[in-house]
Design a protein around this motif. Sequence first.
Motif, short mmCIF file in Angstrom:
data_model
loop_
_atom_site.label_atom_id
_atom_site.label_comp_id
_atom_site.label_asym_id
_atom_site.label_seq_id
_atom_site.Cartn_x
_atom_site.Cartn_y
_atom_site.Cartn_z
N TRP A 84 -34.03 15.48 -15.62
CA TRP A 84 -32.55 14.69 -16.47
C TRP A 84 -31.74 15.28 -17.21
O TRP A 84 -30.53 14.96 -18.18
CB TRP A 84 -31.82 13.70 -15.87
N ARG A 121 -28.64 17.17 -18.59
CA ARG A 121 -27.90 16.57 -19.98
C ARG A 121 -27.67 17.54 -21.11
O ARG A 121 -27.03 17.88 -21.64
CB ARG A 121 -28.18 14.74 -19.49
N ASP A 172 -20.36 29.53 -13.32
CA ASP A 172 -20.31 28.44 -13.39
C ASP A 172 -20.99 27.68 -15.21
O ASP A 172 -22.63 27.93 -14.30
CB ASP A 172 -19.66 27.04 -12.92
N VAL A 210 -21.98 24.56 -15.57
CA VAL A 210 -22.77 23.93 -15.28
C VAL A 210 -23.43 24.42 -14.69
O VAL A 210 -25.05 23.70 -14.07
CB VAL A 210 -21.19 22.95 -14.62
N GLN A 211 -23.63 24.83 -13.46
CA GLN A 211 -25.03 25.72 -13.28
C GLN A 211 -25.95 26.08 -13.83
O GLN A 211 -27.20 25.96 -13.26
CB GLN A 211 -24.39 26.74 -11.38
N LEU A 264 -20.37 21.48 -23.02
CA LEU A 264 -19.10 20.77 -23.45
C LEU A 264 -18.69 21.00 -24.62
O LEU A 264 -17.83 21.33 -24.92
CB LEU A 264 -19.56 19.54 -22.85
N ASP A 265 -20.14 21.23 -25.56
CA ASP A 265 -19.78 21.49 -26.81
C ASP A 265 -19.16 22.59 -27.02
O ASP A 265 -17.91 23.15 -27.59
CB ASP A 265 -20.99 21.39 -28.59
N ASN A 266 -19.63 23.85 -26.50
CA ASN A 266 -19.15 24.87 -25.95
C ASN A 266 -17.80 24.94 -25.84
O ASN A 266 -17.02 26.02 -26.29
CB ASN A 266 -19.75 25.66 -25.47
N GLY A 267 -17.24 24.74 -24.19
CA GLY A 267 -16.45 24.54 -24.36
C GLY A 267 -15.30 25.67 -22.82
O GLY A 267 -14.69 25.54 -22.88
N LYS A 268 -16.66 26.43 -22.81
CA LYS A 268 -16.06 27.63 -22.24
C LYS A 268 -17.23 27.40 -21.15
O LYS A 268 -18.50 27.43 -20.67
CB LYS A 268 -16.28 29.27 -22.85
N PHE A 269 -16.22 27.45 -19.75
CA PHE A 269 -16.99 26.70 -18.53
C PHE A 269 -17.62 27.68 -17.85
O PHE A 269 -17.91 26.96 -16.39
CB PHE A 269 -16.36 25.64 -17.53
N LEU A 272 -26.13 20.01 -20.66
CA LEU A 272 -24.40 19.82 -19.93
C LEU A 272 -23.33 19.85 -21.23
O LEU A 272 -22.23 20.65 -21.49
CB LEU A 272 -24.29 19.03 -18.72
N ASP A 273 -24.48 19.10 -21.94
CA ASP A 273 -23.75 18.55 -23.69
C ASP A 273 -23.44 20.11 -24.24
O ASP A 273 -22.63 20.09 -25.29
CB ASP A 273 -24.68 18.53 -24.50
#
Lengths: 398, 383
Positions: free
Chosen positions: A30, A34, A255, A257-258, A41-46, A37-38
């Motif tokens: 985890w 995490r 994605d 996230v993946q 989110l900081d980069n902003g392209k998903f 994932l941060d």
Amino acid sequence: MQKTPSATHSPGAPVPIPFFDQAASFQDHWEGIRKHLDDVLDNGKFSHGAKVAELEDRLADWTGARHVVAVNSGTDALILLLRAAGLEPGDEVIVPAHSFIATASSVVLAGGIPVFADIEEHGHGLDPRAADAAVTARTRMIMPVHLFDRMADLRGLGAVARRHGLTVVEDSAEAIGMRMDGVHAGLHGAGGVLSFFPAKTLGGIGDGGAVLTGDESVAETVRMLCHHGRGGRTLDNFPGISNPTVVPGRNSKMDDVQAAVLQAKLTTLDADIGRRAELAERYDARLRGVPGVRDVPGSLPPRRGSNRVSYVHLLQVEDRDALAAHLAAQGIETEIYYPIPLHLQPCFAHLGHRPGDFPHAEAACAAALAVPLYPDLPDEHVDRVCDELERFYTGRPR
Amino acid sequence: MTAPSITTIPFFSPELFERDRDVLLGIVHAVGTGRDQKFILGERTARLERALAARIGAGDAVACSSGTSALTLILAAMDVGPGDEVVVPAFGCAPLAATVIDAGARPVFADIDPVRLTADPAAAESLITPRTRVLMPAHMFSVMADMPAFRELADRRGVRLIEDSALAQGGTLRGRPAGRWGDAGLYSFVQVKTFGMPGEGGVVITDDDRLAADVRMLRNHGQDGVRRFVHHRIGHNSRFDEVMAAFQLHRLAGLEDRLARRAEISAYYSRRFAPLAERGLIAPPEGGDGRFHYVYTVLTDHRDALDAHLAAHGVTAHVYYPRPLPAQPAFAPYAQPGGTWPNAESAARRTISLPLYPNLTDAQVEHIADTVCAFTDVHGGTR
């Protein structure tokens, strides 16, 4: 290493043994997940973003592939690879009669025609002699599949391909970690694929896949095809969505996230493969010679020059459906890979095959039963599966 | 003009989900460690589908891997294939043509209405042949296509109607939501869309039960959802991830507010830009029926100069579709020989889109409008 199972259960009932569970190792990963994932989110392209680009580099390092293109599923990876490797409408592709549906449906979706050939009597690989006999004037490619825990006979199939001038494209969706003569699965012909379906040896938290290739032009075409056929740079580059559309493409973007989850899990992939091997050996040591168990995976040595990676532990058993029901009643989940061979699937009825056309594939399907095997599975669960299996056939545990 | 005391305003906001950062992390953790270990097409996806269908009163909603894939699944469910023609707009996004070609059929490009920038029903009608199976108009930027005319045309000529509403979630026309005028419609959830999410995904919308059942089968390798590994049709892998479904369920509650904020910004732009028409900058009208506020696009003969002017003042604009679909190298071989699409070509030369997303501040919105207005002071009157 063993992990503590996470499942709880009602008192008195046997502890359920799921077919797949990665909750404990997900928790172990985890902090890494995490952090990735941060970054996302900081980069902003998903999707098709910086984390996907990073994953491609990590996978290239791990597999030795010159080019890795991360996409949204193993199925799309196959479709794009077939197209990039030069499949033209109406071309025939020889595929084994025993595999997951995507081996053959990807050929159709790429515009080609799958031509089935039987597998070897042992080991689930496409039989080079059967493949040779299936070659016609329209055959363009041959697609070996590395199923469950071992590679297909790439030497024999490579010879067939050379003899007939065919392109080899590997369905290596299940084969991460498998190598022959030091070369990773998927890199023995024009290219191969990986699937990151959650239960895979390297699994995400949703669908995902990749194309592996040593051929730069194949990689470039796959990169275009996965982003609507757009040329120029689109990976980690938002304005690239208005680049010229060079070829009719698809949306097969992965994605981020993946990619975040996969990068964290990649750090323990070697250890995970080692744990899988321990579990496979534990099963085989117990089940070898049990009446009713016709074959265990370990009874067949890996092909010369290659290793074994236990993605799926597939037994060949008698009275398979009754055994599966017995195990289910004890809370033990199993899977049948696969109940129907490809040539007898309803979606291929128009090809006109009948039972008996590919006896080895049909026999493998009739007796196949996969038992739980994943790094989080505790040793004692393997023992319980074996106890129940033995009880089913002999009426008592050994 | 003095340099603005404002940092660059991106066209694609990198902070769309900033307020929901902890929610997303929590969902990934919950799904990853969840007892059901269900990651794809599970109960969360089913709940999202029900919520989306209920929101617009649709018979069914079927979640899939992207808006593009939604089009592919609909075409496959309608058995569109070799020998068939599908009438699509000459101006728009690549999937309009690519999905048709992928299905083995031929896209036939219809010119667009010069004001709406969506397919012109009269042009579409003139292209109908005995091989035409489907009309596929698409909503564009912030304006719905003339769906009453397309509905009437499809019914009169006995062809199917696919409403490419990928980017129009939140729009309504004559009280009917975007996506519900066609035999099937769809939404895309890619991050920039009005109900965007941090990943790829989409949904098919339809009142046709059989079509919905076919799409469900086709999105998951042709399986019937009862017996695994029995494949009734050649299907795709076009599934929806549980992480994204949970995130969308969480975000659904705020959708109306975000749509309202988009509408507010869009209306402000239109009020500021209405007087610029006489100076050659054409902006969409304020409000009106059949509008949704996905992308705010203006037309000007000085598009590249406006782009440069905006960039010099800290505003990133974007040109969607700098060329019509029949002029894309991928689709030119499929275009009607000798065909011309003057309105599509004009739009491709003149469109430029301004930042429009709910997390723009009022000060940013004013700065963008001021910058556009200042540009026409210099380049105006040359229409």
